[in-house]
Design a protein around this motif. Structure first.
Motif, PDB file in Angstrom:
ATOM      1  N   ASP A  76       0.699  -1.202  -0.064  1.00 14.21           N
ATOM      2  CA  ASP A  76       0.111  -0.009  -0.079  1.00 14.21           C
ATOM      3  C   ASP A  76       0.676   1.287  -0.140  1.00 14.21           C
ATOM      4  N   LEU A  77       2.073   1.064   0.476  1.00 16.56           N
ATOM      5  CA  LEU A  77       2.900   2.549   0.700  1.00 16.56           C
ATOM      6  C   LEU A  77       4.355   2.014   0.904  1.00 16.56           C
ATOM      7  N   VAL A  78       5.074   2.988   0.026  1.00 17.70           N
ATOM      8  CA  VAL A  78       6.585   3.011  -0.105  1.00 17.70           C
ATOM      9  C   VAL A  78       7.221   4.103   0.649  1.00 17.70           C
ATOM     10  N   PHE A  79       8.091   3.848   1.515  1.00 16.64           N
ATOM     11  CA  PHE A  79       8.796   4.829   1.929  1.00 16.64           C
ATOM     12  C   PHE A  79      10.193   5.043   1.186  1.00 16.64           C
ATOM     13  N   LEU A  80      10.285   5.872   0.308  1.00 14.98           N
ATOM     14  CA  LEU A  80      11.030   5.883  -0.767  1.00 14.98           C
ATOM     15  C   LEU A  80      12.297   7.078  -0.763  1.00 14.98           C
ATOM     16  N   ASP A  81      13.443   6.676  -0.533  1.00 10.90           N
ATOM     17  CA  ASP A  81      14.570   7.589  -0.739  1.00 10.90           C
ATOM     18  C   ASP A  81      14.837   7.957  -2.207  1.00 10.90           C
ATOM     19  N   ILE A  82      15.326   9.019  -2.714  1.00  7.90           N
ATOM     20  CA  ILE A  82      15.504   9.433  -3.989  1.00  7.90           C
ATOM     21  C   ILE A  82      16.880   9.133  -4.517  1.00  7.90           C
TER      22      ILE A  82
ATOM     23  N   PRO B  11      21.868   4.307  -5.771  1.00 11.98           N
ATOM     24  CA  PRO B  11      22.540   3.482  -6.980  1.00 11.98           C
ATOM     25  C   PRO B  11      21.301   2.777  -7.736  1.00 11.98           C
ATOM     26  N   GLU B  12      21.860   2.545  -8.686  1.00 18.59           N
ATOM     27  CA  GLU B  12      21.129   1.468  -9.607  1.00 18.59           C
ATOM     28  C   GLU B  12      19.760   2.117 -10.175  1.00 18.59           C
ATOM     29  N   LEU B  13      18.972   2.807  -9.194  1.00 18.67           N
ATOM     30  CA  LEU B  13      17.364   3.350  -9.751  1.00 18.67           C
ATOM     31  C   LEU B  13      17.573   4.266  -8.707  1.00 18.67           C
ATOM     32  N   SER B  14      17.269   5.457  -9.142  1.00 16.56           N
ATOM     33  CA  SER B  14      16.795   6.834  -8.256  1.00 16.56           C
ATOM     34  C   SER B  14      15.193   6.491  -7.822  1.00 16.56           C
ATOM     35  N   GLY B  15      14.815   7.259  -6.810  1.00 19.49           N
ATOM     36  CA  GLY B  15      13.421   7.126  -6.316  1.00 19.49           C
ATOM     37  C   GLY B  15      12.688   7.603  -7.246  1.00 19.49           C
ATOM     38  N   ILE B  16      13.113   8.630  -7.823  1.00 17.68           N
ATOM     39  CA  ILE B  16      12.213   9.235  -8.989  1.00 17.68           C
ATOM     40  C   ILE B  16      11.905   8.405 -10.203  1.00 17.68           C
ATOM     41  N   GLN B  17      12.811   7.607 -10.453  1.00 16.33           N
ATOM     42  CA  GLN B  17      12.682   6.739 -11.396  1.00 16.33           C
ATOM     43  C   GLN B  17      12.015   5.324 -11.133  1.00 16.33           C
ATOM     44  N   LEU B  18      12.141   5.078 -10.008  1.00 15.38           N
ATOM     45  CA  LEU B  18      11.430   3.730  -9.341  1.00 15.38           C
ATOM     46  C   LEU B  18       9.852   4.315  -9.274  1.00 15.38           C
ATOM     47  N   SER B  19       9.636   5.498  -8.679  1.00 13.58           N
ATOM     48  CA  SER B  19       8.172   5.813  -8.744  1.00 13.58           C
ATOM     49  C   SER B  19       7.530   6.122 -10.010  1.00 13.58           C
ATOM     50  N   LYS B  20       8.284   6.319 -10.907  1.00 16.74           N
ATOM     51  CA  LYS B  20       7.710   6.410 -12.516  1.00 16.74           C
ATOM     52  C   LYS B  20       7.178   5.075 -12.896  1.00 16.74           C
ATOM     53  N   ILE B  21       7.887   3.977 -12.745  1.00 17.89           N
ATOM     54  CA  ILE B  21       7.830   2.598 -12.884  1.00 17.89           C
ATOM     55  C   ILE B  21       6.652   2.074 -12.041  1.00 17.89           C
TER      56      ILE B  21
ATOM     57  N   ASN C  42       4.330   3.924 -11.214  1.00 13.32           N
ATOM     58  CA  ASN C  42       3.058   4.602 -11.750  1.00 13.32           C
ATOM     59  C   ASN C  42       1.790   4.354 -11.082  1.00 13.32           C
ATOM     60  N   ASN C  43       1.815   4.948  -9.946  1.00  6.65           N
ATOM     61  CA  ASN C  43       0.332   4.950  -9.073  1.00  6.65           C
ATOM     62  C   ASN C  43      -0.047   3.599  -8.534  1.00  6.65           C
ATOM     63  N   LYS C  44       0.650   2.614  -8.892  1.00  6.05           N
ATOM     64  CA  LYS C  44       0.145   1.254  -8.184  1.00  6.05           C
ATOM     65  C   LYS C  44       0.174   1.394  -6.542  1.00  6.05           C
ATOM     66  N   THR C  45       1.036   2.030  -6.134  1.00  6.40           N
ATOM     67  CA  THR C  45       0.963   2.161  -4.460  1.00  6.40           C
ATOM     68  C   THR C  45       1.334   3.557  -4.128  1.00  6.40           C
ATOM     69  N   LYS C  46       0.976   3.999  -2.672  1.00  4.17           N
ATOM     70  CA  LYS C  46       1.352   5.252  -2.415  1.00  4.17           C
ATOM     71  C   LYS C  46       2.736   5.356  -2.190  1.00  4.17           C
ATOM     72  N   ILE C  47       3.179   6.630  -2.235  1.00  4.15           N
ATOM     73  CA  ILE C  47       4.818   6.933  -2.041  1.00  4.15           C
ATOM     74  C   ILE C  47       4.834   8.045  -0.985  1.00  4.15           C
ATOM     75  N   ILE C  48       5.659   7.910  -0.025  1.00  7.63           N
ATOM     76  CA  ILE C  48       6.261   9.029   0.752  1.00  7.63           C
ATOM     77  C   ILE C  48       7.782   9.033   0.520  1.00  7.63           C
ATOM     78  N   PHE C  49       8.059  10.308   0.056  1.00  8.95           N
ATOM     79  CA  PHE C  49       9.554  10.309  -0.265  1.00  8.95           C
ATOM     80  C   PHE C  49      10.429  10.722   1.090  1.00  8.95           C
ATOM     81  N   THR C  50      11.564  10.015   1.237  1.00  7.89           N
ATOM     82  CA  THR C  50      12.226  10.344   2.445  1.00  7.89           C
ATOM     83  C   THR C  50      13.714  10.484   2.022  1.00  7.89           C
ATOM     84  N   THR C  51      14.272  11.886   1.923  1.00  8.57           N
ATOM     85  CA  THR C  51      15.456  12.287   1.119  1.00  8.57           C
ATOM     86  C   THR C  51      16.060  13.533   1.871  1.00  8.57           C
ATOM     87  N   ALA C  52      17.302  13.698   1.696  1.00  4.58           N
ATOM     88  CA  ALA C  52      18.002  14.875   2.187  1.00  4.58           C
ATOM     89  C   ALA C  52      18.117  15.851   1.184  1.00  4.58           C
TER      90      ALA C  52
END
Length: 236
Positions: free
Chosen positions: A52-58, A61-71, A73-83
């Motif tokens: 239901d929810l991903v706490f996602l850093d931005i 390596p390999e894949l940024s949080g922004i890129q992952l969130s685009k993949i 694509n609204n299938k789950t909710k996201i709360i970004f956690t970043t510096a």
């Protein structure tokens, strides 16, 4: 909130994961499925399980949080956690629930997860009445009427204040504090000891500056967290 929300944590820094795990454990309606430092592993989990929810850093390596969130694509909710505050505006284009700027306390974390249960709000056009001010100019009884919606930003100049409007600038003998007290807090915020800016006139922002058309306004360290918290509240 009675429904259990299944969540995962994706962050390439183990200390950040440990803190989030501690925060999640305090919230009765959150169920942590797993934590991972690898975005690609997180993607596999999201494909196999109902999360239901991903706490996602931005910045990872390999894949940024922004890129992952685009993949995702609204299938789950996201709360970004970043510096990194410069990604705040882009995160709202991706319909993120919230944007937590590290380091953040449990209170701020809890406020973010409570948004999961908020109904979708329809934003109506502003119908503010008495949305103007009379600003004293030169002369004892000389005042100029200005509309609040036309104020782009306000700059403190020692004993004077420069009010930058859409089409002109007004200098008045006053203090930034006095002007601030006359402005609606939902529309304006202080970004520096010498600047108040209009949220509605922001063109873009980065870690240290706000841009209003061709103007660059600094964001002081003292005001940075409050400013980016305000950005996420208004979902610019």
């Amino acid at each position: 909130m009675s429904t259990t929300i299944k969540c995962i944590i994706v962050d390439d820094e183990p200390p950040a994961i440990r803190l989030l795990e501690k925060y999640v454990a305090k919230v009765s309606f959150l169920e942590l499925v797993t934590s991972t430092t690898k975005p690609l592993q997180a993607l596999q989990i999201l494909e196999k399980e109902q999360i239901d929810l991903v706490f996602l850093d931005i910045q990872m390596p390999e894949l940024s949080g922004i890129q992952l969130s685009k993949i995702i694509n609204n299938k789950t909710k996201i709360i970004f956690t970043t510096a990194y505050p410069q990604f705040a505006l882009e995160s709202y284009d991706l319909a993120a629930v919230d944007y937590l700027l590290k380091p953040f306390e449990f209170e701020r974390f809890y406020k973010a997860v409570l948004k999961l249960n908020e109904p979708v709000k329809t934003v109506e056009p502003s119908t503010i009445t008495d949305d103007f001010l009379f600003v004293k100019t030169d002369g004892k009884n000389n005042f100029e009427k200005i509309y609040i919606k036309d104020i782009q930003y306000i700059e403190g100049l020692k004993n004077y204040v420069a009010i930058h409007l859409v089409n002109k600038q007004i200098i008045t003998y006053n203090t930034l504090k006095n002007i601030e007290e006359c402005l609606p807090t939902s529309m304006f915020i202080k970004t520096h000891k010498s600047y108040i800016i209009s949220l509605s006139h922001i063109t873009k922002t980065d870690s240290n500056s706000v841009y209003i058309n061709e103007h660059t306004i600094p964001i002081g360290d003292t005001y940075k967290k409050g400013f980016f918290d305000k950005i996420q509240e208004r979902k610019l």
